[in-house]
Design a protein around this motif. Sequence first.
Motif, PDB file in Angstrom:
ATOM      1  N   UNK A 393       0.720  -1.395  -0.180  1.00 18.80           N
ATOM      2  CA  UNK A 393       0.065   0.000  -0.154  1.00 18.80           C
ATOM      3  C   UNK A 393       0.966   1.175  -0.008  1.00 18.80           C
ATOM      4  N   UNK A 394       1.364   1.446  -1.025  1.00 14.68           N
ATOM      5  CA  UNK A 394       2.544   2.817  -1.323  1.00 14.68           C
ATOM      6  C   UNK A 394       1.991   3.766  -0.714  1.00 14.68           C
ATOM      7  N   UNK A 395       0.666   4.342  -0.781  1.00 16.16           N
ATOM      8  CA  UNK A 395       0.382   5.510  -0.312  1.00 16.16           C
ATOM      9  C   UNK A 395      -0.109   5.770   0.934  1.00 16.16           C
ATOM     10  N   UNK A 396       0.316   4.569   1.775  1.00 15.97           N
ATOM     11  CA  UNK A 396      -0.375   4.712   3.179  1.00 15.97           C
ATOM     12  C   UNK A 396       0.529   5.482   4.157  1.00 15.97           C
ATOM     13  N   UNK A 397       1.660   5.228   4.103  1.00 15.28           N
ATOM     14  CA  UNK A 397       2.913   5.931   4.712  1.00 15.28           C
ATOM     15  C   UNK A 397       3.916   6.622   3.629  1.00 15.28           C
ATOM     16  N   UNK A 398       3.530   7.987   3.310  1.00 19.18           N
ATOM     17  CA  UNK A 398       4.456   8.653   2.249  1.00 19.18           C
ATOM     18  C   UNK A 398       5.408   9.229   3.195  1.00 19.18           C
ATOM     19  N   UNK A 399       6.515   9.210   2.603  1.00 16.77           N
ATOM     20  CA  UNK A 399       7.546   9.937   3.334  1.00 16.77           C
ATOM     21  C   UNK A 399       7.434  11.308   2.950  1.00 16.77           C
ATOM     22  N   UNK A 400       7.812  12.240   3.944  1.00 18.31           N
ATOM     23  CA  UNK A 400       7.408  13.702   3.671  1.00 18.31           C
ATOM     24  C   UNK A 400       8.549  14.147   2.467  1.00 18.31           C
ATOM     25  N   UNK A 401       7.735  14.733   1.676  1.00 19.08           N
ATOM     26  CA  UNK A 401       8.493  15.508   0.503  1.00 19.08           C
ATOM     27  C   UNK A 401       8.383  14.732  -0.712  1.00 19.08           C
ATOM     28  N   UNK A 402       7.531  13.563  -0.674  1.00 19.97           N
ATOM     29  CA  UNK A 402       7.311  12.550  -2.031  1.00 19.97           C
ATOM     30  C   UNK A 402       5.827  12.936  -2.015  1.00 19.97           C
ATOM     31  N   UNK A 403       5.572  12.569  -3.536  1.00 21.67           N
ATOM     32  CA  UNK A 403       4.048  12.983  -4.127  1.00 21.67           C
ATOM     33  C   UNK A 403       3.415  11.641  -4.122  1.00 21.67           C
ATOM     34  N   UNK A 404       4.160  10.481  -3.724  1.00 26.93           N
ATOM     35  CA  UNK A 404       3.094   9.188  -4.051  1.00 26.93           C
ATOM     36  C   UNK A 404       3.107   8.784  -5.306  1.00 26.93           C
ATOM     37  N   UNK A 405       2.142   8.146  -5.698  1.00 27.54           N
ATOM     38  CA  UNK A 405       1.840   7.615  -6.889  1.00 27.54           C
ATOM     39  C   UNK A 405       2.493   6.127  -7.335  1.00 27.54           C
ATOM     40  N   UNK A 406       3.006   5.501  -6.616  1.00 30.59           N
ATOM     41  CA  UNK A 406       3.767   4.099  -6.696  1.00 30.59           C
ATOM     42  C   UNK A 406       2.603   3.255  -6.937  1.00 30.59           C
ATOM     43  N   UNK A 407       2.743   2.320  -7.931  1.00 25.22           N
ATOM     44  CA  UNK A 407       1.822   1.342  -8.226  1.00 25.22           C
ATOM     45  C   UNK A 407       1.665   0.292  -7.032  1.00 25.22           C
ATOM     46  N   UNK A 408       0.850  -0.187  -6.527  1.00 28.38           N
ATOM     47  CA  UNK A 408       0.756  -1.054  -5.190  1.00 28.38           C
ATOM     48  C   UNK A 408       0.957  -2.353  -5.960  1.00 28.38           C
ATOM     49  N   UNK A 409       1.799  -3.326  -5.187  1.00 35.68           N
ATOM     50  CA  UNK A 409       2.027  -4.644  -5.676  1.00 35.68           C
ATOM     51  C   UNK A 409       1.628  -5.566  -4.769  1.00 35.68           C
ATOM     52  N   UNK A 410       0.356  -6.339  -5.480  1.00 34.56           N
ATOM     53  CA  UNK A 410      -0.537  -7.189  -4.726  1.00 34.56           C
ATOM     54  C   UNK A 410       0.219  -8.517  -4.687  1.00 34.56           C
ATOM     55  N   UNK A 411      -0.144  -9.517  -3.826  1.00 40.12           N
ATOM     56  CA  UNK A 411       0.644 -10.809  -3.425  1.00 40.12           C
ATOM     57  C   UNK A 411       0.810 -11.460  -4.941  1.00 40.12           C
ATOM     58  N   UNK A 412      -0.270 -11.061  -5.746  1.00 43.49           N
ATOM     59  CA  UNK A 412      -0.189 -11.858  -7.163  1.00 43.49           C
ATOM     60  C   UNK A 412       1.060 -11.591  -7.830  1.00 43.49           C
ATOM     61  N   UNK A 413       1.715 -10.267  -7.526  1.00 45.28           N
ATOM     62  CA  UNK A 413       2.693  -9.595  -8.386  1.00 45.28           C
ATOM     63  C   UNK A 413       4.107  -9.826  -7.725  1.00 45.28           C
ATOM     64  N   UNK A 414       3.860  -9.869  -6.486  1.00 47.10           N
ATOM     65  CA  UNK A 414       5.260  -9.814  -5.400  1.00 47.10           C
ATOM     66  C   UNK A 414       4.795 -10.616  -4.280  1.00 47.10           C
ATOM     67  N   UNK A 415       5.269 -11.899  -4.230  1.00 44.99           N
ATOM     68  CA  UNK A 415       4.818 -12.710  -2.979  1.00 44.99           C
ATOM     69  C   UNK A 415       5.729 -12.189  -1.908  1.00 44.99           C
ATOM     70  N   UNK A 416       5.178 -12.634  -0.693  1.00 40.19           N
ATOM     71  CA  UNK A 416       5.817 -12.237   0.873  1.00 40.19           C
ATOM     72  C   UNK A 416       7.397 -12.655   0.796  1.00 40.19           C
ATOM     73  N   UNK A 417       7.735 -13.869   0.169  1.00 40.32           N
ATOM     74  CA  UNK A 417       9.142 -14.353  -0.042  1.00 40.32           C
ATOM     75  C   UNK A 417       9.950 -13.207  -0.892  1.00 40.32           C
ATOM     76  N   UNK A 418       9.415 -12.870  -1.959  1.00 45.92           N
ATOM     77  CA  UNK A 418      10.097 -11.707  -2.823  1.00 45.92           C
ATOM     78  C   UNK A 418      10.252 -10.577  -2.077  1.00 45.92           C
ATOM     79  N   UNK A 419       9.211 -10.074  -1.150  1.00 47.72           N
ATOM     80  CA  UNK A 419       9.726  -8.807  -0.411  1.00 47.72           C
ATOM     81  C   UNK A 419      10.386  -9.128   0.471  1.00 47.72           C
ATOM     82  N   UNK A 420      10.752 -10.525   1.209  1.00 44.85           N
ATOM     83  CA  UNK A 420      12.044 -10.808   2.017  1.00 44.85           C
ATOM     84  C   UNK A 420      13.173 -10.416   1.098  1.00 44.85           C
TER      85      UNK A 420
END
Length: 430
Positions: A393-420
């Motif tokens: 959920x990229x737009x949940x916790x946006x770092x100050x100074x950035x505009x957001x707009x990153x495409x979310x990666x659901x489980x189907x595109x990036x597994x939990x293992x991938x994230x690890x």
Amino acid sequence: MFRYLPEQASEIAPKIDALNNLITDLSLFFTVAIVGTMLYFAIRYRRTERNLVTPRIEGSHALEIVWSVVPIVISVYVMYWGVVYFRELREVPEDAMTIAVTGQKWIWDFEYENGKKTSGEFVVPVHTPIKLLMRSTDVLHSFFIPAMRVKHDVIPGRYTYVSFTPVKTGTFHSFCTEYCGDMHWNMLATLRVVSQAEYSRWVEDKSEQLMAERMSPVELGGKLYAEKGCNACHSLDGTPRVGPSYLKSFGREVALTDGKKVTADENYLREAILNPNAEIVAGFQPNLMPAFEGQLDDKQIDGLIAFIKSIDGSQPAAEVEAPAVTEVDTSKMSPAERGEHLYNTKLCVTCHSLDGSKLVGPTFQGIWGREGELADGTAYVVDEAYVKDSIRNPNNQLVKGFAGGMIPFPESQLSDEDINDIIEFMKTLE
Ligand code: CUA
């Protein structure tokens, strides 16, 4: 006074500047002293009445000696340091890394010792002596990197060189400073100084060049379509996703959000790639697509346009969908290596740099454990939970100074293992 010299990015820069500033100050001092005295005398002893007799004044040995000896001492001092620094400038350290530079109307080409070639941009590791061995294929050019304080003519039929040791990372400009034809003004090259580790990664990566060289424009465009992540938002079969589909889009007349109508011709597409928010097609949101200004060269843009042209409905979408990206066997990789592979193939690379530079998103350099402030003012620490949330959920916790707009990666595109794996990769980026 008059300190207008550019950033000092090489070892020799502070020395050259010190001498340059000394000469500037001396010139200023003597200009004011001499012209000032002259003006004072002109006014003080102006003619006030006719037939005045000028008194006869004999010369003064003391004065003449002073105004001869003092300038000689100053000149010799300046010349001495000039010679010392010039020798240092022209002396190439034995362990210098050589990069071959070719100037031609109107581009700079670079070739590395391992055969890697670039155009209009070159990369060097920080704190490493660099020698640029330069030649010209046509006319006289001159290569100038202001931040490094080096400049030399580039001459057809002869090698010349400059040598410098960069002391800080960053992006610097270089220019052609010898008038060489009507596009002389545009004969530029970008110098990126990066860490030794990033340099090694960069210089070893030749895949792009080899593949691109063998491809037709349409093939190159297809590869970029997959590699640069266009496919995440632009379908080939007419389905609208985050952005308009490419199907039959070339030459189509489209309405923009501001009501204007434009034809999607080469110039429109070029602008839409380089500066996507300038002209948004009606029905789509701005600020979602990263600008590719400076990230794609003309050949790549030509390729993308040719590719978009080729999606004219004459072949079934299935055949052109997902152009082949070289398959890589990830099973033999370490988690961190898999993470790096994902970083490159899932296009994190488009928006998150590894060298500290600010792109669309925060840099990954030193990201693990980083603390800071979010757009809503709360504090964050980059840990496992934060990275997971930011990918899902990229737009949940946006770092100050950035505009957001990153495409979310659901489980189907990036597994939990991938994230690890990505997290393991992040931990290596100090
Ligand atoms: Cu090359 Cu000016």
